[in-house]
Design a protein around this motif. Structure first.
Motif, PDB file in Angstrom:
ATOM      1  N   GLU A   1     -32.935  15.887  10.811  1.00 20.09           N
ATOM      2  CA  GLU A   1     -33.088  14.959   9.841  1.00 20.09           C
ATOM      3  C   GLU A   1     -34.105  15.117   9.117  1.00 20.09           C
ATOM      4  O   GLU A   1     -35.519  14.764   9.612  1.00 20.09           O
ATOM      5  CB  GLU A   1     -32.695  13.470  10.192  1.00 20.09           C
ATOM      6  N   LEU A   2     -34.240  15.208   7.801  1.00 14.86           N
ATOM      7  CA  LEU A   2     -35.268  15.079   6.603  1.00 14.86           C
ATOM      8  C   LEU A   2     -35.179  13.624   6.089  1.00 14.86           C
ATOM      9  O   LEU A   2     -34.058  13.539   5.627  1.00 14.86           O
ATOM     10  CB  LEU A   2     -35.389  16.067   5.744  1.00 14.86           C
ATOM     11  N   SER A   3     -36.243  12.829   6.374  1.00 12.06           N
ATOM     12  CA  SER A   3     -36.051  11.512   5.581  1.00 12.06           C
ATOM     13  C   SER A   3     -37.295  11.311   4.612  1.00 12.06           C
ATOM     14  O   SER A   3     -36.904  10.831   3.550  1.00 12.06           O
ATOM     15  CB  SER A   3     -36.193  10.401   6.678  1.00 12.06           C
ATOM     16  N   ASP A   4     -38.545  11.686   4.849  1.00 16.61           N
ATOM     17  CA  ASP A   4     -39.612  11.380   3.794  1.00 16.61           C
ATOM     18  C   ASP A   4     -40.498  12.727   3.432  1.00 16.61           C
ATOM     19  O   ASP A   4     -40.649  13.599   4.403  1.00 16.61           O
ATOM     20  CB  ASP A   4     -40.542  10.520   4.465  1.00 16.61           C
ATOM     21  N   VAL A   5     -40.765  12.936   2.211  1.00 18.88           N
ATOM     22  CA  VAL A   5     -41.544  13.971   1.614  1.00 18.88           C
ATOM     23  C   VAL A   5     -42.720  13.359   1.034  1.00 18.88           C
ATOM     24  O   VAL A   5     -42.586  12.608   0.347  1.00 18.88           O
ATOM     25  CB  VAL A   5     -40.660  14.711   0.886  1.00 18.88           C
ATOM     26  N   HIS A   6     -43.827  13.880   1.269  1.00 20.06           N
ATOM     27  CA  HIS A   6     -45.004  13.360   0.598  1.00 20.06           C
ATOM     28  C   HIS A   6     -45.597  14.437  -0.169  1.00 20.06           C
ATOM     29  O   HIS A   6     -45.678  15.536   0.308  1.00 20.06           O
ATOM     30  CB  HIS A   6     -46.246  12.661   1.629  1.00 20.06           C
ATOM     31  N   ARG A   7     -46.211  13.991  -1.357  1.00 27.01           N
ATOM     32  CA  ARG A   7     -46.764  15.118  -2.404  1.00 27.01           C
ATOM     33  C   ARG A   7     -48.044  14.531  -2.996  1.00 27.01           C
ATOM     34  O   ARG A   7     -48.074  13.704  -3.397  1.00 27.01           O
ATOM     35  CB  ARG A   7     -45.863  15.490  -3.169  1.00 27.01           C
ATOM     36  N   GLU A   8     -49.182  15.493  -3.022  1.00 31.18           N
ATOM     37  CA  GLU A   8     -50.374  14.934  -3.871  1.00 31.18           C
ATOM     38  C   GLU A   8     -51.135  16.414  -4.323  1.00 31.18           C
ATOM     39  O   GLU A   8     -51.053  17.248  -3.657  1.00 31.18           O
ATOM     40  CB  GLU A   8     -51.306  14.365  -3.002  1.00 31.18           C
ATOM     41  N   THR A   9     -51.496  16.341  -5.691  1.00 34.56           N
ATOM     42  CA  THR A   9     -52.223  17.511  -6.223  1.00 34.56           C
ATOM     43  C   THR A   9     -53.683  17.191  -6.312  1.00 34.56           C
ATOM     44  O   THR A   9     -54.152  15.990  -6.923  1.00 34.56           O
ATOM     45  CB  THR A   9     -51.388  17.836  -7.592  1.00 34.56           C
ATOM     46  N   THR A  10     -54.513  18.113  -6.000  1.00 35.37           N
ATOM     47  CA  THR A  10     -56.004  17.984  -6.330  1.00 35.37           C
ATOM     48  C   THR A  10     -56.365  19.359  -6.937  1.00 35.37           C
ATOM     49  O   THR A  10     -56.260  20.158  -6.463  1.00 35.37           O
ATOM     50  CB  THR A  10     -56.848  17.919  -5.063  1.00 35.37           C
ATOM     51  N   GLU A  11     -57.076  19.187  -8.192  1.00 29.01           N
ATOM     52  CA  GLU A  11     -57.446  20.486  -8.944  1.00 29.01           C
ATOM     53  C   GLU A  11     -56.727  21.521  -9.006  1.00 29.01           C
ATOM     54  O   GLU A  11     -56.932  22.596  -8.574  1.00 29.01           O
ATOM     55  CB  GLU A  11     -58.840  21.000  -8.290  1.00 29.01           C
TER      56      GLU A  11
ATOM     57  N   THR B   1     -47.568  19.483  -0.124  1.00 33.67           N
ATOM     58  CA  THR B   1     -46.297  18.874   0.104  1.00 33.67           C
ATOM     59  C   THR B   1     -46.304  18.743   1.675  1.00 33.67           C
ATOM     60  O   THR B   1     -46.358  19.709   2.340  1.00 33.67           O
ATOM     61  CB  THR B   1     -45.216  19.642  -0.380  1.00 33.67           C
ATOM     62  N   VAL B   2     -46.107  17.603   2.225  1.00 33.83           N
ATOM     63  CA  VAL B   2     -46.050  17.296   3.761  1.00 33.83           C
ATOM     64  C   VAL B   2     -44.497  16.781   3.838  1.00 33.83           C
ATOM     65  O   VAL B   2     -44.094  15.723   3.264  1.00 33.83           O
ATOM     66  CB  VAL B   2     -47.041  16.498   4.261  1.00 33.83           C
ATOM     67  N   ILE B   3     -43.912  17.181   5.105  1.00 34.50           N
ATOM     68  CA  ILE B   3     -42.495  16.896   5.794  1.00 34.50           C
ATOM     69  C   ILE B   3     -42.735  16.717   7.194  1.00 34.50           C
ATOM     70  O   ILE B   3     -42.827  17.666   7.855  1.00 34.50           O
ATOM     71  CB  ILE B   3     -41.425  17.777   5.219  1.00 34.50           C
TER      72      ILE B   3
ATOM     73  N   ARG C   1     -43.144  17.296  14.596  1.00 33.15           N
ATOM     74  CA  ARG C   1     -43.635  18.440  13.796  1.00 33.15           C
ATOM     75  C   ARG C   1     -43.933  18.308  12.355  1.00 33.15           C
ATOM     76  O   ARG C   1     -43.168  17.318  11.891  1.00 33.15           O
ATOM     77  CB  ARG C   1     -42.760  19.625  13.943  1.00 33.15           C
ATOM     78  N   TYR C   2     -44.485  19.154  11.561  1.00 33.42           N
ATOM     79  CA  TYR C   2     -44.823  18.597  10.160  1.00 33.42           C
ATOM     80  C   TYR C   2     -44.885  20.210   9.509  1.00 33.42           C
ATOM     81  O   TYR C   2     -45.288  20.860  10.057  1.00 33.42           O
ATOM     82  CB  TYR C   2     -45.836  17.791   9.746  1.00 33.42           C
ATOM     83  N   CYS C   3     -44.284  20.134   8.326  1.00 34.15           N
ATOM     84  CA  CYS C   3     -44.311  21.238   7.685  1.00 34.15           C
ATOM     85  C   CYS C   3     -45.142  20.987   6.373  1.00 34.15           C
ATOM     86  O   CYS C   3     -44.826  20.047   5.493  1.00 34.15           O
ATOM     87  CB  CYS C   3     -42.962  21.617   7.161  1.00 34.15           C
ATOM     88  N   ILE C   4     -46.045  22.081   5.985  1.00 34.03           N
ATOM     89  CA  ILE C   4     -47.115  21.573   4.899  1.00 34.03           C
ATOM     90  C   ILE C   4     -46.777  22.949   4.030  1.00 34.03           C
ATOM     91  O   ILE C   4     -46.648  24.168   4.476  1.00 34.03           O
ATOM     92  CB  ILE C   4     -48.318  21.776   5.165  1.00 34.03           C
TER      93      ILE C   4
END
Length: 356
Positions: A213-223, A228-230, A248-251
């Protein structure tokens, strides 16, 4: 974004693909798509792929949909969708800036509100795995053995965001080569898409739901470097008379700009509900220092973390270097590590080889 046309008619130019010349050729990672054909850059042999369809702006893709990954270029097929919450800190930052300009700044502007987003569980064509800049064993399971560190992997399984799907059709009876293709899918001529789920796929999804199950996805941009982290919960095991919780985390790192950058270092902060705060520093990621260029803008990998508490948080930075030697820190968006009810069972069926 340029209109998506059939490959056999006009040049395809989409984000993540770089138009090479006027001969209807587009370069994406290690693959070349040309007038409905694909070839490995290390081989002169062309191989038929199919005809691109118009990507869906609304609705979901169905089980059996063939696609090309817009960023990594591999061929794949959709197994089933996941509905996730996307926490985009870039959107939150734009809201803050707008509030400041309008004199409406409040502390609530710093909050990141999640929005519903569709991802897909997919199979990757095994012929493409050696040439893409993403781990093809990104889905791992915690085995129920005496050794709590045993990991089992399913090769060629990935999670793909809706906007990264470039759908296509093919007349091949088995357009995707993967050891689970025939176990999970069956041909149904005359249907669109022409493949449907077998009962084994439905059973496998139901039994392995806690690990997939995939529930949360996090994203941020710098320069212009977007991270993206799951995160995924893997389960709990007892070790040395204490419970150890695993995730486990996928980046995915993606260069949205024109300048080439290289990842040099990682810096993690890992907080456990037990009250401990761990700092991890090191060169590169998974033994590599990937270069993100205009031609190869993205890199994706997976790793694991364990805590002696049922929840925690992770955040950090990647130290990046530009071609002129300029160094800067690229933020990794903070994300939660949350456990679920665990029955100490092993994943069911079609689990790959053990990883040490």
């Amino acid at each position: 974004m340029a209109a998506i046309r059939r490959l056999c008619v006009l040049k395809v130019v989409v984000p993540g693909l770089v138009a090479a010349n006027a001969s209807r050729t587009a370069l994406c990672g290690a693959f070349v798509y040309q007038a409905g054909w694909v070839r490995n850059m290390n081989s002169s042999r062309l191989q038929s792929v199919g005809i691109l369809e118009t990507p869906k702006q609304q609705g979901k893709y169905e089980t059996g949909q063939l696609f090309l990954h817009k960023v990594f270029g591999y061929r794949g097929i959709v197994l089933f969708p996941w509905v996730a919450r996307l926490y985009d800190r870039d959107v939150a930052s734009k809201t803050e800036e707008r509030n400041l300009e309008e004199g409406l700044y409040t502390t609530a502007g710093k909050e990141v509100k999640g929005k519903t987003h569709t991802y897909y569980q997919v199979l990757i064509d095994s012929r493409d795995c050696p040439y893409i800049r993403a781990q093809t064993e990104g889905v791992t399971f915690l085995g129920n053995t005496e050794n709590s560190r045993s990991l089992y992997a399913i090769p060629g399984l990935d999670y793909v965001s809706h906007e990264d799907v470039l759908p296509y059709t093919s007349s091949d009876k088995q357009p995707i080569q993967h050891e689970l293709f025939d176990r999970f899918l069956t041909a149904q001529p005359g249907r669109i898409p022409p493949f449907t789920a077998r009962e084994t796929l439905r059973a496998w999804q139901e039994k392995n739901h806690p690990w997939l199950e995939l529930s949360d996805v996090h994203r941020e941009t710098t320069e212009n470097i977007r991270v993206t982290v799951i995160p995924f919960y893997m389960g709990c095991r007892e070790a040395h008379n204490a419970n150890v919780y695993w995730w486990r985390y996928c980046i995915r790192l993606e260069n949205l700009g024109e300048e080439t950058v290289q990842l040099r270092e990682r810096h993690w902060r890992i907080f456990s509900l037990s009250g401990t705060l761990e700092t991890v520093r090191g060169r590169g990621v998974i033994g590599r220092e990937p270069v993100l260029s205009k031609e190869q803008p993205a890199f994706q990998y997976s790793s694991h973390v364990s805590l002696q508490a049922p929840s925690g948080h992770m955040w950090g930075t990647f130290r990046m270097e530009r071609s002129d030697g300029h160094m800067f820190d690229c933020r990794i968006p903070p994300f939660s590590l949350e456990s679920k009810s665990d029955d100490n069972s092993s994943p069911h069926g079609f689990v790959g080889p053990k990883r040490k």
